[in-house]
Enzyme design. Structure first.
Site, short mmCIF file in Angstrom:
data_model
loop_
_atom_site.label_atom_id
_atom_site.label_comp_id
_atom_site.label_asym_id
_atom_site.label_seq_id
_atom_site.Cartn_x
_atom_site.Cartn_y
_atom_site.Cartn_z
CD GLU A 1 -2.79 -1.71 0.77
OE1 GLU A 1 -2.99 -0.70 -0.24
OE2 GLU A 1 -3.54 -2.76 1.08
CB CYS B 1 -1.20 7.38 1.76
SG CYS B 1 -2.63 6.57 2.63
N1 LIG Z 1 -1.40 3.48 0.54
C1 LIG Z 1 -1.75 3.34 1.79
O1 LIG Z 1 -2.68 2.82 2.40
C2 LIG Z 1 -0.72 4.18 2.60
C3 LIG Z 1 -0.99 4.30 4.17
C4 LIG Z 1 -0.08 5.35 4.74
C5 LIG Z 1 0.98 5.62 4.30
N2 LIG Z 1 1.64 5.41 2.98
C6 LIG Z 1 2.41 5.76 2.43
O2 LIG Z 1 3.63 5.91 3.34
C7 LIG Z 1 4.50 6.99 3.20
C8 LIG Z 1 4.79 7.58 4.29
O3 LIG Z 1 5.46 6.54 5.17
P1 LIG Z 1 6.89 6.51 5.63
O4 LIG Z 1 7.54 7.83 5.45
O5 LIG Z 1 6.91 5.81 7.03
O6 LIG Z 1 7.32 5.44 4.47
P2 LIG Z 1 8.63 4.80 4.22
O7 LIG Z 1 8.56 4.07 2.96
O8 LIG Z 1 9.62 5.61 4.46
O9 LIG Z 1 8.80 3.60 5.46
C9 LIG Z 1 7.76 2.70 5.76
C10 LIG Z 1 8.18 1.40 6.38
O10 LIG Z 1 9.21 0.85 5.80
C11 LIG Z 1 10.45 0.80 6.40
N3 LIG Z 1 11.49 0.66 5.51
C12 LIG Z 1 12.00 1.86 4.97
N4 LIG Z 1 13.05 1.28 4.02
C13 LIG Z 1 12.95 0.27 4.04
C14 LIG Z 1 13.56 -0.91 3.30
N5 LIG Z 1 14.35 -0.66 2.40
N6 LIG Z 1 12.86 -2.43 3.47
C15 LIG Z 1 12.12 -2.54 4.27
N7 LIG Z 1 11.53 -1.72 5.00
C16 LIG Z 1 11.87 -0.50 4.86
C17 LIG Z 1 10.23 1.87 7.61
O11 LIG Z 1 11.21 1.87 8.52
C18 LIG Z 1 8.73 2.17 7.76
O12 LIG Z 1 8.61 1.15 8.77
C19 LIG Z 1 3.90 7.80 2.21
O13 LIG Z 1 4.60 7.61 1.05
C20 LIG Z 1 2.28 7.51 2.33
O14 LIG Z 1 1.66 7.83 1.06
C21 LIG Z 1 0.57 4.67 2.17
N1 LIG Z 2 -7.18 5.68 5.65
C1 LIG Z 2 -6.76 7.14 5.65
C2 LIG Z 2 -5.60 7.29 5.15
C3 LIG Z 2 -4.35 6.47 5.26
C4 LIG Z 2 -3.03 6.83 4.73
O1 LIG Z 2 -2.23 7.52 5.15
C5 LIG Z 2 -7.98 7.91 5.01
O2 LIG Z 2 -8.76 7.55 4.35
O3 LIG Z 2 -7.82 9.00 5.14
#
Ligand SMILES: NC(=O)c1ccc[n+]([C@@H]2O[C@H](COP(=O)([O-])OP(=O)(O)OC[C@H]3O[C@@H](n4cnc5c(N)ncnc54)[C@H](O)[C@@H]3O)[C@@H](O)[C@H]2O)c1
Ligand SMILES: N[C@@H](CCC=O)C(=O)O
Length: 524
Positions: free
Chosen positions: A289, A323
């Site tokens: 995600e 996100c």
């Molecule tokens: N689509 C969704 O449902 C959703 C929901 C929440 C956040 N996000 C996305 O998450 C991002 C923000 O979160 P973030 O800054 O924590 O993201 P990130 O990708 O920096 O880190 C996410 C997780 O991955 C780990 N990680 C980092 N590098 C890694 C690697 N090489 N291998 C394995 N794990 C690794 C981090 O420690 C953390 O636990 C944004 O891009 C946001 O849009 C998406």
């Molecule tokens: N589920 C949340 C977003 C989660 C992602 O960061 C929303 O619907 O706004």
């Protein structure tokens, strides 16, 4: 959760009963008194420490130490996977109704602890109190939703008709069965819901799990794991490691005994994990995600009061670090001037400060590098475009001790990188278009496809719903143009670079992602 008629969701959180504030204030005091301790990882039956710890401080006030957490290594990831692998045979053979009962207890404990957990979450992530309470409640609701789906589908185990044979009886059955060890890697911005949800799904379907929280939210991760443990999970079924993504996260994601993974985070990391999972001796399931560059489209016929409220809530809720945050607005020319004025007025009125206080709606961004990314973006826009509101760091008084920035509305040339790249900051761009048709084309001209919003006339809605390339879409919604999905009401998942499976969390189709089908024919 408080007064009987009130159900907290992201779309009801704007007008809570007074008692909710009183309970939250009490919980805050208690949460502050517990902070600063050292926390271990959990592998099998054991609390595990590493050679060194990292200190975690609040983004609201860097002087506030939240705790010391273990700097886990690749070796710890290996130990945790081994413990999960050893626990798999017994857990996967535990009758599914027993697994459901344990996970329902976990959901109930999380709900019971909603005040304490959300107070910690607010201090750790910088979420305002309503977003914090909402997220913890959402976690309980997600787990309960998955338990409901398990029951509704009778454990995903179905009898099929016997073969049309004479002289033999063939008993036919189809079962969805768990894969094995499931890794869950969570982002900082929803450290309860986007950890507890996938952990709940992995466990209720019979997998065992290794969980890694984001380092910025190690406290939330620890509190969540405690609730799962207290619910009565056998040792080894859920293991918990902490440490940098680039070391322990990477080691977990590349471990050959990890049968499947749920990663939630940036597209950059998610895509590399998806490639890794597709590239082994056989493809392994990877639920990734990922990010968003979510657009709101406003037609000449929109209710602009609703549009402005929805856009501001989605652009700046949790400081734009969702996100689902709205980071692009395409408005039809006839409505542009008024919408811009409304957005600027609402943005200028936002109260930014310590988000644990009732009066502040916006808190800090998560850390120094998030603030730097924001600064670079507004500096670049200052040179190439126009800042309409905000556009600066906030360092007055107590704000100086945290990572505060001003909510920002801006205009920039269409080929500017800020239109393309997720900034994960309180920054929304606005542009004028000739038609809704053009707006949808621009909205779709993104690698991402997570959420989208539309404000316009009744006969424009079907065209928008039909053409927009996004997994979660909202129409004429003042509670949030692009944010605010709630389990059971809005399944949540992205298309294109926003999600790898085409299925959403909190949906009817989510649990099967954690299982593989076995068709069984036994002839008498
Ligand atoms: N689509 C969704 O449902 C959703 C929901 C929440 C956040 N996000 C996305 O998450 C991002 C923000 O979160 P973030 O800054 O924590 O993201 P990130 O990708 O920096 O880190 C996410 C997780 O991955 C780990 N990680 C980092 N590098 C890694 C690697 N090489 N291998 C394995 N794990 C690794 C981090 O420690 C953390 O636990 C944004 O891009 C946001 O849009 C998406
Ligand atoms: N589920 C949340 C977003 C989660 C992602 O960061 C929303 O619907 O706004």
């Amino acid at each position: 959760m408080t007064e009987q008629t009130y159900k907290l969701t992201y779309s009801t959180m704007f007008d809570p009963p007074a008692s909710l504030h009183e309970r939250f204030d009490a919980a805050l005091g208690e949460a502050r008194a517990t902070m600063g301790a050292e926390h271990a990882m959990r592998v099998g039956a054991h609390a595990v420490t590493a050679d060194d710890c990292f200190e975690l401080r609040s983004p609201i006030d860097r002087e506030l130490l939240l705790g010391r957490f273990q700097n886990g290594t690749a070796a710890h990831a290996g130990q945790a996977v081994r413990a999960a692998r050893e626990a798999f045979p017994a857990w996967s053979h535990t009758p599914w109704r027993e697994r459901v009962a344990i996970l329902r207890r976990a959901a109930a404990l999380i709900e019971e602890r909603v005040w304490a957990m959300s107070a910690c979450l607010s201090i750790e992530v910088g979420k305002n109190r309503m977003e914090s309470l909402g997220e913890v409640q959402e976690t309980a609701d997600l787990i309960a939703w998955y338990c409901d789906r398990m029951e509704e589908n009778e454990g995903f185990d179905r009898r099929l008709p016997n073969d049309p044979l004479t002289g033999f009886t063939s008993h036919n059955r189809t079962r969805l069965r768990p894969y094995g060890v499931w890794a869950v890697i969570a982002p900082f911005n929803f450290p309860f819901a986007l950890a507890g949800g996938p952990v709940g799904a992995a466990l209720v379907t019979g997998n065992t799990a290794v969980f890694k929280t984001a380092s910025d939210t190690a406290l939330s991760g620890t509190l969540l794991m405690q609730a799962f443990r207290d619910a009565g999970l056998p040792d080894g079924v859920l293991n918990h490691v902490t440490g940098p993504g680039s070391t322990i996260g990477e080691a977990l994601a590349s471990h050959p005994d990890v049968a499947g993974i749920t990663f939630t985070g940036s597209a950059q990391v998610g895509m590399s994990i998806a490639r890794e999972f597709a590239g082994g001796r056989w493809p392994r399931p990877c639920i990734a995600e990922m990010g968003g560059k979510n657009a709101a489209i406003v037609s000449d016929r929109a209710d602009l009061e609703r549009a402005a409220a929805g856009i501001v809530r989605s652009a700046f809720g949790l400081q734009g670090q969702k996100c689902s945050a709205c980071s692009r607005v395409y408005v039809q020319r006839g409505a542009a001037a008024e919408l811009r004025d409304r957005l600027v007025a609402l943005t200028d009125a936002i109260k930014v400060g310590d988000p644990t206080l009732r009066e502040n709606w916006m808190g800090p961004v998560i850390n120094r590098s998030a603030r730097e990314r924001f600064r670079r973006a507004v500096d670049a826009i200052g040179e190439a475009g126009t800042i309409l509101a905000g556009g600066r760091l906030l360092t007055e008084g107590a704000l100086e001790r945290g990572w505060f920035v001003a909510p920002t509305v801006a205009a920039a040339p269409r080929d500017h990188y800020v239109w393309r790249e997720e900034q994960f900051a309180p920054l929304v761009l606005i542009d004028e278009v000739e038609s809704v048709h053009e707006a949808i084309a621009l909205a779709n001209a993104s690698d991402y496809g997570l959420t989208a919003g539309f404000y316009g006339g009744a006969d424009e809605i079907d065209g928008f719903l039909d053409r927009i390339e996004a997994g979660v879409v909202y129409v004429n919604r003042p509670q949030g143009a692009t944010t605010g999905a709630w389990p059971g009401y809005q399944p949540f998942g992205g298309w294109k670079a926003s999600g790898s499976t085409g299925k959403a969390i909190g949906s009817f189709w989510y649990l099967p992602l954690y299982m593989r089908e076995q068709s069984q024919t036994v002839v008498d």
